[in-house]
Design a protein around this motif. Structure first.
Motif, short mmCIF file in Angstrom:
data_model
loop_
_atom_site.label_atom_id
_atom_site.label_comp_id
_atom_site.label_asym_id
_atom_site.label_seq_id
_atom_site.Cartn_x
_atom_site.Cartn_y
_atom_site.Cartn_z
N ALA A 65 1.38 24.29 59.14
CA ALA A 65 0.26 23.34 59.25
C ALA A 65 -0.15 22.84 57.88
N THR A 66 -0.21 23.74 56.91
CA THR A 66 -0.63 23.37 55.56
C THR A 66 0.33 22.36 54.95
N GLU A 67 1.63 22.64 55.08
CA GLU A 67 2.63 21.74 54.53
C GLU A 67 2.60 20.39 55.23
N ALA A 68 2.46 20.42 56.56
CA ALA A 68 2.46 19.17 57.33
C ALA A 68 1.26 18.30 56.96
N THR A 69 0.11 18.91 56.75
CA THR A 69 -1.09 18.16 56.37
C THR A 69 -0.87 17.43 55.05
N ARG A 70 -0.09 18.03 54.17
CA ARG A 70 0.19 17.42 52.87
C ARG A 70 1.27 16.35 52.97
N ARG A 71 2.32 16.62 53.75
CA ARG A 71 3.49 15.75 53.76
C ARG A 71 3.34 14.52 54.67
N ILE A 72 2.67 14.67 55.80
CA ILE A 72 2.62 13.57 56.76
C ILE A 72 2.01 12.29 56.18
N PRO A 73 0.85 12.36 55.51
CA PRO A 73 0.29 11.12 54.95
C PRO A 73 1.22 10.47 53.93
N ALA A 74 1.97 11.29 53.20
CA ALA A 74 2.88 10.75 52.19
C ALA A 74 4.08 10.04 52.84
N LEU A 75 4.55 10.58 53.97
CA LEU A 75 5.71 10.01 54.65
C LEU A 75 5.33 8.84 55.56
N ARG A 76 4.07 8.81 56.01
CA ARG A 76 3.52 7.74 56.84
C ARG A 76 4.38 7.44 58.09
N PRO A 77 4.65 8.43 58.92
CA PRO A 77 5.38 8.16 60.17
C PRO A 77 4.46 7.42 61.15
N ASP A 78 5.06 6.70 62.09
CA ASP A 78 4.25 6.06 63.12
C ASP A 78 3.60 7.11 64.02
N VAL A 79 4.37 8.16 64.33
CA VAL A 79 3.92 9.21 65.25
C VAL A 79 4.25 10.57 64.66
N ALA A 80 3.35 11.53 64.86
CA ALA A 80 3.62 12.92 64.48
C ALA A 80 3.46 13.78 65.72
N ILE A 81 4.53 14.49 66.09
CA ILE A 81 4.45 15.46 67.19
C ILE A 81 3.99 16.77 66.59
N LEU A 82 2.87 17.28 67.08
CA LEU A 82 2.20 18.42 66.45
C LEU A 82 2.05 19.57 67.43
N ASP A 83 2.65 20.71 67.09
CA ASP A 83 2.51 21.90 67.92
C ASP A 83 1.05 22.38 67.84
N ALA A 84 0.48 22.70 68.99
CA ALA A 84 -0.94 23.06 69.01
C ALA A 84 -1.22 24.39 68.33
N ARG A 85 -0.30 25.34 68.43
CA ARG A 85 -0.53 26.68 67.86
C ARG A 85 0.51 26.99 66.80
N LEU A 86 0.03 27.34 65.60
CA LEU A 86 0.91 27.64 64.48
C LEU A 86 0.41 28.90 63.78
#
Length: 209
Positions: free
Chosen positions: A33-54
């Protein structure tokens, strides 16, 4: 498309499934979750599929944090569990969809395409129920009117005797976030201890530990 799931085999399976049609590209993936929070805005995908429990958080918090940075990124929560608390949290986090992992592969691909096109997969009836819960705040006992909807729900769980960790699991929040909410509730109510808040909530809301 960005994939967040703590199981590598699941991420690989999703990537193969989603890219098989040729119109969806996976630009990144993560099991944290921590890595995804950092990387997703930088990569700017149209959609992010996010597992509810990590292990280090949850996809709903990631959705909220990512959309606070870039609201054009649309979150699709993927979970094994169907419950109102998770749905409530997903809607409040700005998710565009909430689907169960039991979904058929072709339906998931369709869901991603629809979300990418700007559609919402959230049942309007569920969204209405969530909005009704928010509006019901005006009917709160006078002592509780200073609390936000989220804080009131935290207080209700405190009254039921749940620990911060248990509350975090119910509400799909980080344990530290719950601790901060509890501190805020105590401050707003002019209380010093958790037990005082539980007694007050029991009296005002009829909760039984």
């Amino acid at each position: 498309m960005f994939l967040l799931d703590d199981h590598e085999v699941v991420r690989r399976g999703l990537a193969d499934l989603l890219t098989s049609g040729g119109d969806i590209e996976v630009v990144g993936e993560s099991g944290s979750a921590t890595e995804a929070t950092r990387r997703i805005p930088a990569l700017r995908p149209d959609v992010a599929i996010l597992d509810a429990r990590l292990p280090d958080g949850n996809g709903i918090d990631v959705c909220r944090d990512v959309r606070a940075v870039d609201s054009s990124i649309r979150g699709l929560i993927l979970t094994s569990y169907e419950d109102d608390e998770a749905l409530f949290a997903a809607i409040m986090a700005g998710a565009a969809g909430y689907v169960l992992k039991q979904i058929r592969g072709t339906d998931l691909v369709d869901a991603v395409r629809r979300v990418a096109a700007g559609q919402s997969l959230l049942d309007p009836a569920i969204t209405t129920r969530v909005l009704d819960r928010i509006r019901s705040g005006v009917e709160q006992p006078r002592e509780l009117q200073s609390l936000t909807e989220q804080e009131r729900r935290i207080l209700e769980y405190v009254a039921e005797g749940l620990t911060n960790r248990e509350i975090a699991g119910r509400m799909f929040l980080a344990e530290k976030t719950v601790k901060n909410y509890v501190s805020s509730v105590l401050a707003k109510l002019g209380l010093e201890r958790r037990t005082q808040a539980a007694v007050l909530a029991t009296r005002l809301l009829g909760k039984r530990p």
